[in-house]
Enzyme design. Structure first.
Site, PDB file in Angstrom:
ATOM      1  N   CYS A 299       0.808  -1.230   0.000  1.00  0.00           N
ATOM      2  CA  CYS A 299       0.000   0.000   0.000  1.00  0.00           C
ATOM      3  C   CYS A 299       0.841   1.280   0.000  1.00  0.00           C
ATOM      4  CB  CYS A 299      -0.963  -0.001   1.182  1.00  0.00           C
ATOM      5  SG  CYS A 299      -0.235  -0.383   2.776  1.00  0.00           S
TER       6      CYS A 299
ATOM      7  N   HIS B  97      -2.613   6.685   3.535  1.00  0.00           N
ATOM      8  CA  HIS B  97      -1.173   6.908   3.640  1.00  0.00           C
ATOM      9  C   HIS B  97      -0.805   8.186   2.885  1.00  0.00           C
ATOM     10  CE1 HIS B  97      -0.758   3.071   5.420  1.00  0.00           C
ATOM     11  NE2 HIS B  97      -0.107   2.405   4.490  1.00  0.00           N
TER      12      HIS B  97
HETATM   13  C1  2RA Z   1       1.492  -1.021   6.385  1.00  0.00           C
HETATM   14  N1  2RA Z   1       2.108  -1.292   4.050  1.00  0.00           N
HETATM   15  O1  2RA Z   1       1.044   0.101   6.163  1.00  0.00           O
HETATM   16  C2  2RA Z   1       1.854  -1.897   5.283  1.00  0.00           C
HETATM   17  C3  2RA Z   1       1.262  -3.234   5.309  1.00  0.00           C
HETATM   18  N2  2RA Z   1       0.075  -3.351   4.525  1.00  0.00           N
HETATM   19  O2  2RA Z   1       1.673  -1.475   7.496  1.00  0.00           O
END
Ligand code: 2RA
Length: 353
Positions: A129, A255
């Site tokens: 991600c 994110h």
């Molecule tokens: C996280 N990318 O954000 C990783 C795992 N999906 O922890």
């Protein structure tokens, strides 16, 4: 008829978003079969407005399946994805088990959709991600200027660590709420949180934690190496220089990344804006004079990669600075998996004439 889809890991944080996406995107599937661990078998979940009973994962569960999406831990994928593929399903896997396998394409439809066709193992991988939250924008800029180097810092949401990450942050928020003394002396937040750290190595609430994933050689985290390795593979740039520092922040979902991108050619910021405005899957939201830039609180629940704070580097005419946000459960996981599966469904439709 339309191809049969299996959703493996239907009950997790990503699986839940997947079922809602499958209920709202254009329907290209015949049967949708929900598969999960023995523990979740028998549960009834809603997809496309209908209740479907979850079946336990077995070899027979893949009978007649054309495409199988996997959202399960690495070791579960490593075991079951080849079994599903041997039974004739095209597997789209969102674990880390196959991403760097040279015989498994790592696909982001806006960047390298054609790579999905070459899948000798019958498996296609979905990127991590964090990589996915920036790569659509970087692919568009790479196309114009030829990327040479990425220096990134991530600001990763709790849900990247699954439902237990979400639960831990909400629990921690309850523990600190209303206490106006907290955050003033060393360790005071840690004392209030006690052992409710969840999957994180330090309190996440009222804090930032410079860690995601597991410890690898020379102090790098697994997450930081994934950003490097996966960016190289998706962009087909094996020599791309990448430095990442991955940080967890007290956000539930979405994110963000601060990116310094260096190119083979001098960049023009107005032209770069146009590139991003025209790029499918990207929204340029960049007007700081009006307070306009992407933030997780505004981006969560949306599909695109949002870009703001675009600037030409002051000390390097070949570099850009930008800030990107992407919903880690949607584009970062379920949406990209669904998009890949839809690329495969199109092949079925074309073959059926
Ligand atoms: C996280 N990318 O954000 C990783 C795992 N999906 O922890």
């Amino acid at each position: 008829g339309l191809p049969t889809l299996a959703v493996v890991g239907a009950t997790g944080a990503v699986g839940t978003v997947m079922l809602s996406l499958l209920s709202t995107r254009q329907n290209v599937w015949g049967e949708i079969r929900l598969i999960a661990s023995e523990r979740s078998a028998g549960k009834r979940l809603k997809v496309r407005g209908e209740e479907v009973e979850v079946v336990a994962i077995t070899e027979q569960a893949f009978d007649g399946v054309d495409v199988a999406m996997f959202d399960v831990p690495d070791e579960v994928s490593a075991h079951w994805a080849p079994i599903a593929a041997a039974k004739g399903a095209v597997v789209v896997d969102n674990s880390g088990a196959f991403r760097m396998d040279p015989e498994v394409p790592l696909v982001v439809p806006e960047v390298n959709a054609e790579a999905a066709r070459n899948r000798p193992k019958g498996i296609i991988s979905n990127p991590n991600c964090t990589t996915l939250s920036m790569i659509v924008a970087m692919g568009a800029l790479h196309h114009r200027y030829e990327l040479e180097q990425l220096v990134v810092a991530s600001y990763q949401a709790a849900s990247g660590a699954g439902q237990e990450g979400i639960d831990a942050l909400y629990d921690q928020l309850m523990k600190v709420a209303g206490n106006r003394e907290l955050g003033t002396t060393p360790g005071d937040v840690r004392r209030v949180i006690g052992n409710a750290l969840g999957p994180f190595p330090a309190p996440l609430v009222m804090n930032v934690v410079p860690w995601a994933g597991s410890l690898k050689d020379d102090g790098w985290s697994s997450e930081e190496l994934k950003v490097r390795n996966e960016s190289r593979k998706i962009l087909n740039l094996p020599g791309l220089k990448v430095s990442a520092t991955c940080v967890r922040v007290p956000v539930i979902t979405t994110h963000s990344l601060s990116v310094h991108a260096r190119f083979a050619r001098e960049v023009d910021v107005e032209e770069a804006r146009e590139v991003l405005r025209d790029a499918p899957g990207v929204i340029l939201f960049d007007n700081p004079a009006e307070g306009e830039f992407p933030t997780p609180a505004d981006v969560v629940g949306t599909d695109p990669t949002w870009v703001g704070r675009l600037r030409k580097s002051l000390d390097d005419p070949q570099a850009l600075e930008l800030f990107v946000c992407g919903d880690n459960l949607r584009k970062g996981a379920a949406l990209n998996t669904a998009q890949i599966a839809e690329v495969v469904a199109k092949e079925f439709a074309a073959a059926a004439g």
